[in-house]
Design an enzyme around this catalytic site. Structure first.
Site, short mmCIF file in Angstrom:
data_model
loop_
_atom_site.label_atom_id
_atom_site.label_comp_id
_atom_site.label_asym_id
_atom_site.label_seq_id
_atom_site.Cartn_x
_atom_site.Cartn_y
_atom_site.Cartn_z
N GLY A 240 0.45 -1.19 -0.02
CA GLY A 240 0.06 0.27 -0.14
C GLY A 240 0.89 1.02 -0.31
O GLY A 240 2.37 1.15 0.09
N CYS A 268 5.41 -5.73 1.64
CA CYS A 268 5.84 -4.42 1.61
C CYS A 268 5.00 -3.36 2.76
O CYS A 268 5.50 -2.89 3.77
CB CYS A 268 4.83 -3.90 0.42
SG CYS A 268 5.53 -2.75 -0.74
N GLY A 312 8.91 3.58 -1.06
CA GLY A 312 9.49 5.18 -0.39
C GLY A 312 9.89 4.97 0.99
O GLY A 312 10.63 5.78 1.44
N HIS A 358 7.57 -6.94 -3.92
CA HIS A 358 6.25 -8.36 -4.08
C HIS A 358 6.61 -8.99 -5.12
O HIS A 358 6.66 -9.57 -5.71
CB HIS A 358 5.85 -6.92 -5.45
CG HIS A 358 5.20 -6.18 -4.66
ND1 HIS A 358 4.06 -5.21 -5.06
CD2 HIS A 358 5.57 -4.51 -4.06
CE1 HIS A 358 3.70 -3.65 -4.52
NE2 HIS A 358 5.23 -3.84 -3.28
N GLU A 360 4.25 -11.70 -5.33
CA GLU A 360 3.69 -11.97 -6.57
C GLU A 360 3.78 -11.96 -8.35
O GLU A 360 3.27 -12.41 -8.94
CB GLU A 360 1.92 -11.37 -6.09
CG GLU A 360 2.13 -9.56 -6.78
CD GLU A 360 2.88 -9.22 -6.25
OE1 GLU A 360 2.96 -7.96 -7.10
OE2 GLU A 360 3.41 -8.59 -5.12
#
Length: 384
Positions: A240, A268, A312, A358, A360
């Protein structure tokens, strides 16, 4: 630029555009996508492919993405590779847009899709110089202005500098689903997982479903009662946008999950939430990690993986020791080989782990797919 409709070629009017950074650096180019103005944090993504997945990743909310690959748009836009229901970037910066898309799945051009979703972009600038500038100065506020939105430089700079910073921004509630939904297991159902949507990508519940998991995707505002109403075998916290320091609600929910010792997996933003729940701090990286070619070492196996990133912010946890937390011992399980940033955490005394990247693998690579199997193993162990 020449385009066509049903085989009839015509000239598309080329309009000027300007990119203004908060430190006063200005790049001039041509309008790309919608014409107008937009603001956001300028960041760069180093992926050579996968721009459709990048643009539809909710983690890019309120960011102007700079593509470091010199030519973008070659494969056009299809209706299968979106990671969410819309484009989330606030602006797009490319050097050389493809004049004609060439892919058997393409339904329209990237330019047409940017126009359709009202995403303001700029093309024809030196993206290599811009990327080097962002590496030196860090990600910063920016604005793209095209057509009639162009005004005197001093006025545009003042407007850019009036925009909010990403540090301190709470964005996950902007991108979460408003209603819970279920992604059914593929084949025989083996487990039920409650997935907290903090900006989830569509491929993530699909990867779990492939492993026999029925995934209940819940809004970011879900309570402990909402989570356990689905009788989960495990709980997942998604990626997110925004500053994890603002995510007190998700941290409280994760704390409740940890107290129940339910198998837990986060990616994340979910990794940063786990870091906070364990008592670690978080901080903003100078220019972040974004792209599908970032090297990470799994310290539990010694294996080096090429991984997909979009973050970030990072967790401030010690790399050289096991830490004592209120939920038992914790250690850094993964680390970025470019800069030693924490890329994963795991608890040693209960079934919980997370990674900063990530797995996925949309749009690739696939090196980290095993992490979903690791989550399955935790749930199997708990059930046993």
């Amino acid at each position: 630029m020449t385009t066509s409709t049903r085989g009839i070629a015509f000239e598309k009017k080329v309009l000027p555009a300007v990119l203004v950074l908060e430190d006063g650096r200005i790049f001039r180019g041509r309008a790309y996508g919608a014409v107008g103005e937009t603001f956001g944090e300028a960041v760069f993504s180093t992926g050579m492919t996968g721009y459709q997945e990048t643009l539809t990743d909710p983690s890019y909310d309120r960011q102007i993405v700079v593509a470091t690959a010199p030519q973008i748009g070659n494969t056009g836009w299809n209706d299968e590779d979106d990671e969410s229901s819309r484009i989330w970037v606030s602006g797009y910066v490319v050097r050389d847009p493809a004049r004609v898309p060439s892919n058997w799945r393409a339904k329209r051009s990237l330019d047409d899709e940017l126009v359709r979703q009202n995403i303001v972009g700029i093309s024809g600038i030196d993206t290599r110089a811009l990327t080097r500038h962002l590496r030196e100065g860090g990600s910063m506020r920016a604005g793209i202005f095209s057509g009639e939105a162009i005004a005197p430089e001093a006025e545009l700079l003042t407007r850019v500098q009036a925009q909010p910073h990403m540090k301190g921004a709470s964005l996950y509630e902007e991108v979460t689903t408003q209603e819970a939904y279920v992604v059914p297991a593929v084949g025989e159902k083996r487990f039920t997982v409650a997935a907290i949507d903090l900006g989830i990508k569509g491929m993530t519940p699909h990867r779990m479903a492939e492993r026999g998991i029925e995934v209940h995707v819940l809004p970011a505002t879900a309570t402990e009662e909402d989570v356990y109403a689905v009788e989960p075998d495990g709980v997942f916290f998604s990626n997110g946008p925004g500053d994890p320091a603002t995510a007190d609600g998700p941290v409280a929910l994760m704390t409740a999950v940890l107290e129940r010792r339910t198998p837990l997996f986060g990616i994340c933003f979910g990794n940063q939430i786990l870091g906070r729940a364990l008592g670690f701090g978080t901080y903003k990286l100078k220019y972040g990690h974004r792209g599908i070619n970032q090297p990470v070492q799994d310290r539990t196996t010694g294996k080096v993986e090429v991984t997909a990133h979009n973050h970030g912010f990072a967790v401030d946890a010690p790399l050289d020791k096991v830490s004592e937390t209120k939920f038992g011992r914790a250690e850094v399980s993964h680390v970025c080989l470019n800069d030693d940033v924490v890329e994963g955490l795991q608890l040693l005394d209960q079934p919980a782990f997370s990674v900063q990247y990530h797995p996925e693998a949309a749009a690739g690579p696939h090196d980290a797919a095993y992490l979903f199997d690791r989550f399955v193993s935790l749930m199997e162990g708990q059930r046993a």
